[in-house]
Design a protein around this motif. Structure first.
Motif, PDB file in Angstrom:
ATOM      1  N   THR A 193      71.254  73.082  24.845  1.00 38.78           N
ATOM      2  CA  THR A 193      71.833  72.526  23.328  1.00 38.78           C
ATOM      3  C   THR A 193      72.531  73.860  22.786  1.00 38.78           C
ATOM      4  O   THR A 193      73.446  73.853  21.862  1.00 38.78           O
ATOM      5  CB  THR A 193      70.705  72.233  22.592  1.00 38.78           C
ATOM      6  N   ARG A 194      72.021  75.137  23.219  1.00 35.34           N
ATOM      7  CA  ARG A 194      72.643  76.145  22.568  1.00 35.34           C
ATOM      8  C   ARG A 194      73.876  76.722  23.213  1.00 35.34           C
ATOM      9  O   ARG A 194      74.272  77.615  22.863  1.00 35.34           O
ATOM     10  CB  ARG A 194      71.590  77.210  22.486  1.00 35.34           C
ATOM     11  N   PRO A 196      77.921  77.007  24.180  1.00 37.49           N
ATOM     12  CA  PRO A 196      79.098  76.279  23.172  1.00 37.49           C
ATOM     13  C   PRO A 196      79.490  75.149  23.537  1.00 37.49           C
ATOM     14  O   PRO A 196      80.048  74.699  22.545  1.00 37.49           O
ATOM     15  CB  PRO A 196      80.031  77.470  23.784  1.00 37.49           C
ATOM     16  N   ALA A 197      79.393  74.344  24.513  1.00 37.04           N
ATOM     17  CA  ALA A 197      79.752  73.125  24.748  1.00 37.04           C
ATOM     18  C   ALA A 197      78.534  72.386  25.281  1.00 37.04           C
ATOM     19  O   ALA A 197      77.921  72.716  26.194  1.00 37.04           O
ATOM     20  CB  ALA A 197      80.903  73.025  25.766  1.00 37.04           C
ATOM     21  N   TYR A 198      78.227  71.327  24.721  1.00 40.01           N
ATOM     22  CA  TYR A 198      77.046  70.425  25.162  1.00 40.01           C
ATOM     23  C   TYR A 198      77.249  69.016  24.920  1.00 40.01           C
ATOM     24  O   TYR A 198      77.721  68.586  24.115  1.00 40.01           O
ATOM     25  CB  TYR A 198      75.975  70.919  24.131  1.00 40.01           C
ATOM     26  N   THR A 199      76.749  68.252  26.049  1.00 40.58           N
ATOM     27  CA  THR A 199      76.800  66.738  25.729  1.00 40.58           C
ATOM     28  C   THR A 199      75.424  66.252  26.339  1.00 40.58           C
ATOM     29  O   THR A 199      74.891  66.796  27.378  1.00 40.58           O
ATOM     30  CB  THR A 199      77.887  66.103  26.384  1.00 40.58           C
ATOM     31  N   THR A 200      75.049  64.943  25.990  1.00 33.97           N
ATOM     32  CA  THR A 200      73.977  64.371  26.386  1.00 33.97           C
ATOM     33  C   THR A 200      73.938  62.765  26.424  1.00 33.97           C
ATOM     34  O   THR A 200      74.683  62.513  25.468  1.00 33.97           O
ATOM     35  CB  THR A 200      72.614  64.877  25.614  1.00 33.97           C
ATOM     36  N   PRO A 600      68.379  65.978  20.201  1.00 37.56           N
ATOM     37  CA  PRO A 600      67.921  66.907  21.097  1.00 37.56           C
ATOM     38  C   PRO A 600      67.281  67.865  20.296  1.00 37.56           C
ATOM     39  O   PRO A 600      67.763  68.367  18.953  1.00 37.56           O
ATOM     40  CB  PRO A 600      68.926  67.533  21.649  1.00 37.56           C
ATOM     41  N   GLY A 602      65.836  71.497  19.051  1.00 39.31           N
ATOM     42  CA  GLY A 602      66.455  72.848  18.755  1.00 39.31           C
ATOM     43  C   GLY A 602      67.972  73.025  18.312  1.00 39.31           C
ATOM     44  O   GLY A 602      68.517  74.069  18.099  1.00 39.31           O
ATOM     45  N   VAL A 603      68.364  71.909  17.939  1.00 41.38           N
ATOM     46  CA  VAL A 603      69.734  71.781  17.530  1.00 41.38           C
ATOM     47  C   VAL A 603      70.032  72.585  16.320  1.00 41.38           C
ATOM     48  O   VAL A 603      70.992  73.090  15.722  1.00 41.38           O
ATOM     49  CB  VAL A 603      70.580  70.421  17.333  1.00 41.38           C
ATOM     50  N   ASP A 605      69.093  75.371  15.377  1.00 37.08           N
ATOM     51  CA  ASP A 605      69.150  77.021  15.450  1.00 37.08           C
ATOM     52  C   ASP A 605      70.923  77.116  15.493  1.00 37.08           C
ATOM     53  O   ASP A 605      71.675  76.425  15.962  1.00 37.08           O
ATOM     54  CB  ASP A 605      68.734  77.325  16.840  1.00 37.08           C
ATOM     55  N   ALA A 608      74.167  80.501  19.154  1.00 34.26           N
ATOM     56  CA  ALA A 608      74.495  80.125  20.545  1.00 34.26           C
ATOM     57  C   ALA A 608      74.845  81.208  21.293  1.00 34.26           C
ATOM     58  O   ALA A 608      75.053  82.496  20.964  1.00 34.26           O
ATOM     59  CB  ALA A 608      75.779  79.210  20.359  1.00 34.26           C
TER      60      ALA A 608
ATOM     61  N   LYS B  81      80.058  62.504  24.129  1.00 28.28           N
ATOM     62  CA  LYS B  81      80.671  63.349  23.262  1.00 28.28           C
ATOM     63  C   LYS B  81      80.126  64.766  23.380  1.00 28.28           C
ATOM     64  O   LYS B  81      79.002  65.045  23.264  1.00 28.28           O
ATOM     65  CB  LYS B  81      80.334  62.795  21.820  1.00 28.28           C
ATOM     66  N   VAL B  82      81.499  65.599  23.310  1.00 28.11           N
ATOM     67  CA  VAL B  82      81.015  67.026  23.378  1.00 28.11           C
ATOM     68  C   VAL B  82      80.882  67.656  22.157  1.00 28.11           C
ATOM     69  O   VAL B  82      81.818  67.503  21.485  1.00 28.11           O
ATOM     70  CB  VAL B  82      82.243  67.644  24.308  1.00 28.11           C
ATOM     71  N   VAL B  83      79.634  68.489  21.876  1.00 28.75           N
ATOM     72  CA  VAL B  83      79.440  68.956  20.854  1.00 28.75           C
ATOM     73  C   VAL B  83      79.848  70.618  20.894  1.00 28.75           C
ATOM     74  O   VAL B  83      79.269  71.091  21.968  1.00 28.75           O
ATOM     75  CB  VAL B  83      78.033  69.068  20.380  1.00 28.75           C
ATOM     76  N   ARG B  85      80.054  74.431  19.604  1.00 31.75           N
ATOM     77  CA  ARG B  85      79.349  75.618  18.720  1.00 31.75           C
ATOM     78  C   ARG B  85      80.245  76.908  18.834  1.00 31.75           C
ATOM     79  O   ARG B  85      80.342  77.185  20.056  1.00 31.75           O
ATOM     80  CB  ARG B  85      78.171  75.517  18.412  1.00 31.75           C
TER      81      ARG B  85
END
Ligand code: HEM
Lengths: 616, 361
Positions: A193-194, A196-200, A600, A602-603, A605, A608, B81-83, B85
């Motif tokens: 999750t930390r 730069p780009a994340y998805t689940t 998810p 820890g988000v 925080d 990153a 969906k892509v997050v 940061r």
């Protein structure tokens, strides 16, 4: 690799190139700390490690010798350690990015004076003018080498240091890169999750299925991918690093090509009259210079003849007189007695023969004159090339009758004439004798006459375009003044007391001057240049990035898929690509109905992971 | 022959009319941009301060709520969906709303301004084209021609960015202002009647070398505008982050610009993208010089300054990859580099004599 080096951080001596990445983080985290976001997740750091081969400032000065054992042997050992330590420190300094940066900056600063102060390399005359005008500054500039900046000691020092730095930088980076190519992308960090780009999402597919699909997908997309634990780790964009290395290596290739070119080059000038020829041997040149390793055997055997010179000029309008075409029509033959071929040489179109290039660099007029002695015998009949002194080809020169002339008493003597020529005369009484137009519209030749010794036998090299009148006497006119006359084509000036005559024939030839140069290494320089551009484009346009796909069974028995992406630099492309990959993978592992809001851990925080050297 | 000359003169005068018309339309666009800024100032936006000072607000905004699209009770993702940061260390500040500041009327004026810019661009491009036709060669023989081509290309780059849906509208006012200055200079000081080229410029390399040089200049210019605004916006954000209170005018203007990080990224991309082309331009120039003057590199002032510009941009790119040099320091380098480019263009053409003496002034 980075884990081990982390523990070595304290020990300066053991800092090898492997320590780079850690220090990079040290640097960034120091900055981060200043901004209130302390980054201390070693796991994340690992994920971003080795995403580039940028060297990092590892050099730390200090006491390298350590404790000194008593006695001479102790001192010797200590001194050796100290020397090696300092040498290594110095080397690291020199090959660090920071010093490369400073050297680059210095190089651009150092190039400035050469563009503002006249340089001997391009215009000696201006340099002399400058020295005459600035009697105090001149000598100082001279001492500082400011009249030949680009071959001065300090300028050379900067670029040589820069290139040493470059080599010292490239070699370890290349090894590092090879290591990266051999190794595998690092496994997934714990908390994706930390990144730069994340998805689940949650899916009913089995974790193994998801991982297998992800691996296949990433491989199909030409990622280097492998499964490590519960996740697939993948990386792409190695060409970026390769491109960067190619670019820097190409710079070195170009430098070496230029250097060899300078050492082995030759360059000479030759003025040729219409109808005359030239063959490429040293004696035929008017002037010649060559690099220090050049030998005359290197001159390519060829010859050419100037058949005709064509020059046309703008006839009307504000740019009247501006040249429109310059063309030298030549016949040339390659080798000692090759077949003759016809071609033309223009300003932008040099003739290339056997590795030499023949450039057209100038042209002018050569009036044909005939000199007769007192008995009417022709003692001299030639086209005499004169040098242009302005854009309208007002020309000056000298006519020298070296032998064959005897005065009315039968005594051998030499004749000399100062010649002034205008292709387009303004008309008698209309101002000065300066040409009004570059073409041969109204040619007039003005002469003044001398006799005596031309001084050519004195052994001192003479300028063919200048008359040395120190051992000559003026021919006088009826008023006792120097004999001068303006001649139209066909007209004759008679020398006093039956000394003969000089005729300006109705024929004015043109001449062209050529520069013949030979410079090995051009091909290499060009190849280097092309490689540099290609490498640069790869290095700046290709993004190096990593993708991780984790599939685990959640508490409720449903599979949770997590995907994260990390780029060498923070770029909009990374999330885009991740979304793309996720969409494809989602088709293989469609979403499961969800009862609870997926949140998810820890988000919240706010920090990153960042790749080192992260930017843009 | 005389007939041809007459047509050419005719074309040349059409070109002049078009250039003057383009200036008129740019002036209208200029006023429309001004109107956009003025109307935009009515809105009270201060998102930056909020993001920087109220940690809570920032965190709330930042928490990457995994967007789950609900489909009647059972939530199923249609597409994950892509997050995103931003990297640690970068200030997380939202981009400003743009010159119109969210004001509808301001936005309308802004749109009018962009439309006018498009019109002016087309008219100016027509002016360059007719000029080219009148001289029957590439329209790059003297500084007047460089200037009109240069501003056309710069506006073209801006419009291309807009067409690619990039966040670039903030650049409108500064760009059009300088384009007007550039054209004003062109038609007054630098004007040269249309004419043919001296032999040394007769080469297909003219097309290659000069066109890329002009394009590079235009893109470098766009990058430099971004860098300059970055510096302003960055100090603004710094001040806010340190609890300072920027002036009202500064707040009104800078609040509407994109975040410093966005501007920084923008100018980096622009500069980096064009750097290889600049490298190519110099190499192409060297090859041409090799053919025209018998040497590839002679440290002629123009060559020297191209080299200096190149090294300065290489410096900038290196600075960005070197810890401790990112951000403002790198930005100063970028401005210095652009200064070198500018000097190479105006300074060297006008004040320094060298082989590249075709300024026509
Ligand atoms: C001869 C002068 C040099 C020039 C013109 C030059 C130019 C460049 C350029 C244009 C880049 C691309 C920047 C980017 O990726 O954003 C680059 C990257 C790089 N250069 Fe150089 N360079 C020179 C010398 C050096 C030297 C002496 C070093 C070693 C200390 C060096 C190390 C690097 C590294 C490590 C990168 C990659 C940075 C990254 O990964 O972002 N360069 N260089």
């Amino acid at each position: 690799m980075s884990k081990t080096s982390q523990t070595q951080r304290a020990d300066v001596q053991t800092h090898e190139e492997t320590a780079h990445e850690e220090t990079a983080h040290e640097e960034t985290s120091r900055e981060d700390a200043a901004e209130g976001a302390v980054q201390n997740d070693g796991d994340l750091r690992e994920a971003g490690s080795q995403l580039s081969t940028a060297p990092v400032e590892t050099a730390v000065p200090g006491s390298f010798g350590g404790p000194r054992a008593p006695g001479f042997a102790g001192w010797l050992a200590w001194t050796a350690r100290e020397t090696v330590g300092w040498a290594r420190w110095f080397w690291r300094q020199l090959t660090s990015m920071r010093v490369a940066l400073i050297l680059l900056f210095l190089l651009s600063l150092a190039a400035i004076p050469g563009s503002l102060i006249p340089q001997t390399g391009s215009d000696e005359l201006k340099v002399q003018d400058f020295k005459d005008a600035h009697t105090t500054l001149g000598p100082i500039y001279d001492k500082l080498g400011l009249f030949h900046v680009y071959s001065s000691v300090w300028f050379s020092a900067i670029y040589i240091l820069l290139f040493i730095s470059l080599i010292g930088c490239i070699v370890p980076r290349t090894w590092q890169f090879v290591g990266q190519l051999r190794g595998r992308p690092p496994g997934a960090p714990r908390r994706l999750t930390r990144l730069p780009a994340y998805t689940t999402w949650r899916t009913e597919a089995e974790p193994e299925q998801v991982r297998a699909a992800a691996l296949a997908l990433l491989k199909k997309r030409r990622f280097r991918a492998h499964t490590a634990g519960d996740a697939v780790a993948a990386e792409k964009g190695y060409l970026r690093e390769a491109g960067n290395l190619v670019f820097h290596i190409a710079l070195i290739v170009m430098l070496i090509a230029f250097a060899t070119g300078q050492l082995f080059k030759s360059e000479g000038g030759k003025l040729i009259l219409e109808g005359d020829g030239f063959s490429n041997t040293l004696t035929q040149y008017d002037d010649f210079k060559s690099g220090s390793l050049f030998s005359t055997d290197d001159l390519a055997p060829f010859s050419f003849q100037l058949d005709r010179f064509v020059g046309t000029y703008e006839r009307t309008g504000p740019n009247k007189g501006t040249p429109r075409t310059f063309r030298a029509e030549v016949t040339y033959s390659e080798g000692v007695d090759g077949r003759e071929k016809k071609t033309s040489i223009e300003v932008n179109k040099p003739l290339e023969i056997d590795g030499s290039k023949v450039y057209l660099i100038g042209h002018g007029y050569a009036p044909v004159v005939t000199v007769r002695d007192g008995r009417g015998k022709v003692v001299f009949q030639q086209a005499v090339p004169l040098l242009p002194i302005d854009a309208n080809i007002t020309s000056t020169g000298a006519i020298k009758v070296l032998d064959g002339y005897t005065d009315k008493n039968g005594k051998k003597e030499q004749l000399g004439f100062n010649a002034f020529f205008v292709p387009t005369f303004a008309g008698a009484g209309k101002g000065e004798m300066f040409s009004q137009f570059p073409a041969l519209d109204f040619p007039v030749l003005a002469l003044s006459a001398y006799h005596g010794s031309l001084g050519v036998d004195s052994g001192i090299p003479q300028n063919v375009y200048q008359l040395d009148t120190s051992k000559m006497k003026e021919f006088k006119d009826s008023n006792g003044e120097l004999l001068k006359k303006r001649l139209l084509p066909g007209e004759t000036m008679t020398l006093p007391n039956g000394a003969g005559s000089i005729t300006f024939e109705k024929d004015v030839k043109e001449w062209a001057s050529f520069q013949i140069s030979q410079q090995p290494g051009d091909g290499w320089a060009l190849a280097g240049a092309i490689a540099a551009i290609a490498g640069l484009a790869a290095s700046l346009f290709i993004q190096r990035r990593r993708v991780w796909v984790r599939a685990t069974t959640g508490d409720d028995g449903v599979t949770v898929v997590e995907m994260a992406g990390l780029g060498r630099s923070e770029s909009a492309k990374v999330p885009e690509e991740l979304g793309d990959l996720a969409a494809v993978l989602y088709d293989h592992a469609p979403g499961a109905p969800d009862d609870a809001e997926a949140e998810p851990d820890g988000v919240s925080d706010s920090d990153a992971a960042a790749a080192e050297g992260a930017e843009n | 022959m005389t007939l041809a000359a007459a047509t050419n003169e005719h074309l040349a005068s059409i070109s002049n009319v078009l250039i003057y018309s383009a200036m008129a339309v740019y002036t209208l666009a200029f006023f429309a941009y001004i109107a956009e800024w003025i109307f935009g100032s009515r809105s009270k936006v201060s998102r930056t301060a909020a993001a920087l000072t109220h940690k809570g607000a920032a965190a709330a905004r930042q928490a990457p709520a995994v967007t789950v699209q609900s489909k009647g009770g059972t939530a199923v993702l249609e597409r994950p969906k892509v997050v995103t940061r931003s990297a640690s260390g970068t200030r997380d500040v939202p981009d400003g709303p743009g010159a119109h500041g969210g004001d509808e009327q301001g936005d309308l004026y802004g749109r009018i301004a962009v439309s006018l810019t498009v019109l002016a661009f087309l008219v100016e491009a027509g002016g360059v084209l007719t000029r080219a036709l009148s001289v029957q060669r590439a329209p790059w023989g003297n500084m007047y021609e460089f200037n009109i081509t240069f501003s056309t290309v710069a506006v073209g780059v801006y419009l291309t960015l807009l067409a690619l849906k990039k966040n670039a509208r903030w650049m409108g006012l500064p760009l059009v202002t300088t384009v007007l200055l550039d054209l004003g200079l062109a038609v007054t000081v630098l004007y040269t009647a249309s004419d043919q080229l001296v032999p040394a410029l007769h080469s297909y390399w003219l097309w290659i070398h000069v066109s890329t040089a002009i394009l590079c200049g235009a893109v470098f210019y766009v990058g430099a505008v971004g860098t300059l605004l970055y510096l302003f916006r960055d100090s603004y954000e710094n001040k806010l982050a340190n609890g300072g209170q920027p002036g009202r005018f500064a707040t009104s203007v800078l609040e509407r610009l994109p975040a410093a990080a966005t501007l920084d990224k923008f100018s980096y991309r622009v500069n980096a993208a064009v750097f290889p082309l600049w490298t190519f331009t110099i190499i192409a120039g060297a090859i041409w010089a090799g053919d025209a003057w018998g040497r590839y590199w002679g440290w002629d002032p123009k060559e020297t300054w191209s080299f200096i510009t190149w090294v300065a941009y290489a410096c900038y790119l290196h600075a960005r990859a070197t810890a401790g040099w990112k951000g403002r320091k790198a930005a100063y380098l970028a401005l210095i580099a652009f200064g070198c480019w500018l000097f190479n263009y105006y300074g060297v053409n006008i004040f320094v004599t060298g082989k590249h003496s075709y300024a026509g002034v």
